[in-house]
Scaffold this motif. Structure first.
Motif, PDB file in Angstrom:
ATOM      1  N   PRO A 274       8.647   0.056   7.232  1.00 23.98           N
ATOM      2  CA  PRO A 274       7.682  -0.348   6.204  1.00 23.98           C
ATOM      3  C   PRO A 274       7.891   0.397   4.885  1.00 23.98           C
ATOM      4  N   LEU A 275       7.659  -0.324   3.790  1.00 20.10           N
ATOM      5  CA  LEU A 275       7.698   0.263   2.446  1.00 20.10           C
ATOM      6  C   LEU A 275       6.317   0.124   1.837  1.00 20.10           C
ATOM      7  N   TYR A 276       5.696   1.274   1.517  1.00 16.16           N
ATOM      8  CA  TYR A 276       4.369   1.286   0.916  1.00 16.16           C
ATOM      9  C   TYR A 276       4.509   1.560  -0.582  1.00 16.16           C
ATOM     10  N   LEU A 277       4.387   0.519  -1.389  1.00 11.92           N
ATOM     11  CA  LEU A 277       4.439   0.671  -2.839  1.00 11.92           C
ATOM     12  C   LEU A 277       3.064   1.058  -3.369  1.00 11.92           C
ATOM     13  N   LYS A 278       3.044   1.744  -4.501  1.00  9.59           N
ATOM     14  CA  LYS A 278       1.810   2.244  -5.125  1.00  9.59           C
ATOM     15  C   LYS A 278       1.015   3.106  -4.143  1.00  9.59           C
ATOM     16  N   HIS A 279       1.743   3.923  -3.384  1.00 12.65           N
ATOM     17  CA  HIS A 279       1.155   4.902  -2.471  1.00 12.65           C
ATOM     18  C   HIS A 279       1.888   6.223  -2.643  1.00 12.65           C
ATOM     19  N   THR A 280       1.259   7.303  -2.209  1.00  8.62           N
ATOM     20  CA  THR A 280       1.912   8.603  -2.240  1.00  8.62           C
ATOM     21  C   THR A 280       1.394   9.464  -1.097  1.00  8.62           C
ATOM     22  N   VAL A 281       2.115  10.532  -0.809  1.00 11.94           N
ATOM     23  CA  VAL A 281       1.646  11.522   0.157  1.00 11.94           C
ATOM     24  C   VAL A 281       0.689  12.447  -0.583  1.00 11.94           C
ATOM     25  N   SER A 282      -0.560  12.408  -0.194  1.00 12.10           N
ATOM     26  CA  SER A 282      -1.588  13.179  -0.886  1.00 12.10           C
ATOM     27  C   SER A 282      -1.898  14.509  -0.214  1.00 12.10           C
ATOM     28  N   LYS A 283      -1.348  14.723   0.992  1.00 10.58           N
ATOM     29  CA  LYS A 283      -1.590  15.991   1.677  1.00 10.58           C
ATOM     30  C   LYS A 283      -0.599  16.143   2.823  1.00 10.58           C
ATOM     31  N   ILE A 284      -0.127  17.364   3.012  1.00 15.54           N
ATOM     32  CA  ILE A 284       0.724  17.703   4.151  1.00 15.54           C
ATOM     33  C   ILE A 284      -0.121  18.490   5.146  1.00 15.54           C
TER      34      ILE A 284
ATOM     35  N   VAL B 106       0.853  13.556   7.781  1.00 12.83           N
ATOM     36  CA  VAL B 106       0.693  13.515   6.325  1.00 12.83           C
ATOM     37  C   VAL B 106      -0.432  12.545   6.005  1.00 12.83           C
ATOM     38  N   GLU B 107      -1.105  12.814   4.914  1.00 19.40           N
ATOM     39  CA  GLU B 107      -2.132  11.911   4.408  1.00 19.40           C
ATOM     40  C   GLU B 107      -1.505  11.041   3.331  1.00 19.40           C
ATOM     41  N   ILE B 108      -1.687   9.737   3.459  1.00 22.83           N
ATOM     42  CA  ILE B 108      -1.126   8.781   2.505  1.00 22.83           C
ATOM     43  C   ILE B 108      -2.261   8.080   1.777  1.00 22.83           C
ATOM     44  N   SER B 109      -2.165   8.071   0.442  1.00 26.86           N
ATOM     45  CA  SER B 109      -3.225   7.461  -0.367  1.00 26.86           C
ATOM     46  C   SER B 109      -2.635   6.431  -1.319  1.00 26.86           C
ATOM     47  N   GLU B 110      -3.429   5.427  -1.621  1.00 23.75           N
ATOM     48  CA  GLU B 110      -3.051   4.430  -2.612  1.00 23.75           C
ATOM     49  C   GLU B 110      -3.307   4.994  -4.003  1.00 23.75           C
ATOM     50  N   VAL B 111      -2.530   4.541  -4.993  1.00 25.96           N
ATOM     51  CA  VAL B 111      -2.709   5.002  -6.368  1.00 25.96           C
ATOM     52  C   VAL B 111      -2.958   3.805  -7.279  1.00 25.96           C
ATOM     53  N   ASN B 112      -3.597   4.084  -8.413  1.00 26.26           N
ATOM     54  CA  ASN B 112      -3.823   3.017  -9.390  1.00 26.26           C
ATOM     55  C   ASN B 112      -2.657   2.936 -10.370  1.00 26.26           C
ATOM     56  N   ASP B 113      -2.818   2.139 -11.418  1.00 26.65           N
ATOM     57  CA  ASP B 113      -1.720   1.941 -12.369  1.00 26.65           C
ATOM     58  C   ASP B 113      -1.366   3.212 -13.142  1.00 26.65           C
ATOM     59  N   ARG B 114      -2.278   4.186 -13.149  1.00 30.26           N
ATOM     60  CA  ARG B 114      -2.001   5.469 -13.810  1.00 30.26           C
ATOM     61  C   ARG B 114      -1.520   6.517 -12.806  1.00 30.26           C
ATOM     62  N   GLN B 115      -1.183   6.068 -11.612  1.00 32.84           N
ATOM     63  CA  GLN B 115      -0.694   6.920 -10.527  1.00 32.84           C
ATOM     64  C   GLN B 115      -1.725   7.967 -10.109  1.00 32.84           C
ATOM     65  N   GLU B 116      -3.012   7.627 -10.249  1.00 37.34           N
ATOM     66  CA  GLU B 116      -4.101   8.474  -9.785  1.00 37.34           C
ATOM     67  C   GLU B 116      -4.530   8.012  -8.395  1.00 37.34           C
ATOM     68  N   LEU B 117      -4.907   8.971  -7.551  1.00 42.34           N
ATOM     69  CA  LEU B 117      -5.339   8.626  -6.206  1.00 42.34           C
ATOM     70  C   LEU B 117      -6.606   7.781  -6.255  1.00 42.34           C
ATOM     71  N   ILE B 118      -6.637   6.740  -5.441  1.00 46.58           N
ATOM     72  CA  ILE B 118      -7.822   5.890  -5.353  1.00 46.58           C
ATOM     73  C   ILE B 118      -8.740   6.468  -4.283  1.00 46.58           C
TER      74      ILE B 118
END
Length: 456
Positions: free
Chosen positions: A209-219, A228-240
């Motif tokens: 799987p490829l999760y676009l507009k997501h990032t690892v927000s915590k290890i 790992v914690e994975i969070s979605e981000v908005n257009d400004r790459q801020e955690l939602i």
């Protein structure tokens, strides 16, 4: 002290091409200095195929490409010193003094010109500031590649990859073939950063799987990564807020960008790009210091090694022309990053036979659209009917790790079965590039050949 015409700092593909071109175009004395024990740079650990499509009109592995580049430099008469780290470059009255530390201690070399071909390095966890604990099990993609391909050490079994750069995508495939479970590739941007062909062959081939507009927000983890914690981000790459989910894993691999390696160049007063850390040059690849040139990933990170070599050649030729007072060649930056990046077009086949990376669609009756050559048509039809891939892996030979590949493409579905068959075999030293180490392996009876040499 004897005076060199050209000194090249860095023995990767750009440096080797620069040195060979300088010697072949009239430089009487050319010296190449490489800090590692062997030349070839990062190519030595890139055992997958796909190199050389433009330069050699063949699909080569990284070690195979490096062998050709080294042979060209040797044939040209380049003097090469490995295990030799450059610590300082100074310039005065048109002469450049290069200080290096090697097996015999400190040495100083003088030259009319210097070419920096020092490559690039990876961005680390510290550069992107991921919150959480600091357990074992967090690797950059290049370090993971070295451990798996050069030392045959598996970095983990349940793996998350942050960043969709090409090395990260390639490691997703490599680790899957070797038996790990790659749970996801997570990308903060709305589209992947790697080449479309790697999305197809490294992720789609294996259902990763490829999760676009997501990032690892915590290890998460104390001694070793446990999740790992994975969070979605908005257009400004801020955690939602409220979008976080936890994925259990034992390894996190970072593929979050490359930075030109220019510490020595910067200390030598070469002007660097404040944003990228790349060396700033004119259209002739000459820096702000007359007689000092820069090429390859030290100047600007480039998608294909073929372009790194081409740029190195231009720098080598221009160093010779600079000495002679002749007009220099212009480098066209537009040719460097021509490969298609991001997601492949829906319903298409990404051709891998040449750098064009055509997006080809196959219709009823094998009608084909989007290909720029006949080979692309045949490739696309084969890809739709029964996808085939070159297998690359490693074997042990009396304690040494040898990179190997199949002598022809095999069915995609057979890759992991073939790896299990190959790993159970014993190989004797010495090993030579191109040598058939295992014969008639698997259902298709492929031969397994060595990508590089290994001595007793």
């Amino acid at each position: 002290m004897e005076l060199y015409h050209v000194i090249v700092v860095g023995g990767g593909p750009g440096g080797l091409a620069a040195a060979a071109a300088a010697k072949s175009n009239g430089a009487a004395r050319v010296l190449l200095l490489e800090r590692e024990e062997q030349t070839g740079g990062i190519l030595n650990q890139c055992i997958h195929d796909g190199f050389g499509l433009r330069r050699y009109r063949e699909q080569l592995s990284g070690p195979e490409y490096a062998l050709r580049a080294v042979a060209e430099a040797i044939d040209a008469g380049v003097e090469m010193k490995t295990g030799c780290m450059v610590t300082q470059v100074t310039s005065e009255n048109g002469i450049h003094c290069v200080t290096a530390v090697g097996r015999r201690g400190l040495a100083v070399y003088q030259s009319r010109t210097v070419i920096f071909a020092t490559g690039c390095r990876e961005r680390t966890r510290g550069a992107i500031s991921i919150p959480g604990s600091r357990p074992a099990g967090v690797f950059t993609a290049g370090v993971a590649q070295n451990l798996v391909n050069m030392q045959r050490i598996m970095v983990g079994r349940r793996i998350v990859i942050l960043g969709s750069g090409d090395i990260g995508l390639i490691m997703a495939r490599r680790l899957t073939i070797e038996g790990a479970k790659v749970l996801a590739v997570v990308e903060v941007m709305p589209s992947p950063g790697g080449l479309a062909r790697n999305i197809t062959q490294c992720l789609d081939d294996f259902g990763i799987p490829l999760y676009l507009k997501h990032t690892v927000s915590k290890i998460i983890g104390k001694d070793r990564v446990t999740a790992v914690e994975i969070s979605e981000v908005n257009d400004r790459q801020e955690l939602i807020p409220g979008s976080a989910s936890t994925m259990e894993c034992d390894t996190l691999i970072l593929s979050v960008g490359l930075i030109p390696e220019n510490e020595i160049a910067g200390a030598a007063a070469v002007q660097l790009d404040e944003r990228t850390n790349g060396a700033l040059t004119d259209r002739f690849l000459q820096t702000n210091i007359p007689g000092i040139f820069s090429c390859g990933n030290a100047r600007r990170v480039t998608d294909l090694v073929d372009f790194v070599s081409e740029q190195g050649e231009t720098a080598g030729i221009n160093a010779v022309r600079y000495i002679a007072g002749e007009p220099m060649l212009q480098w066209d930056d537009g040719v460097e990053n021509t490969m298609l990046k991001g997601l492949p077009a829906p319903g298409s086949v990404t051709c891998t036979l040449c750098p064009n990376g055509c997006q080809i669609t196959v219709g009823q009756g094998d009608t084909v659209e989007g290909n720029r050559c006949g080979r692309g048509k045949a490739f696309a039809i084969q890809e739709m009917r029964s996808p085939e891939r070159i297998l690359t892996t490693t074997v042990r030979a009396q304690g040494r790790v040898v990179a190997v590949r199949s002598d022809r493409p095999v069915k995609r579905a057979e890759l992991q079965t073939l790896v299990s068959l190959i790993h159970g075999q014993k190989v004797a030293l010495p090993v030579y590039p191109g040598q058939i180490l295992l014969q008639n392996v698997g259902e298709n009876s492929v031969n397994i050949i060595a990508e590089h040499a290994a001595e007793r």
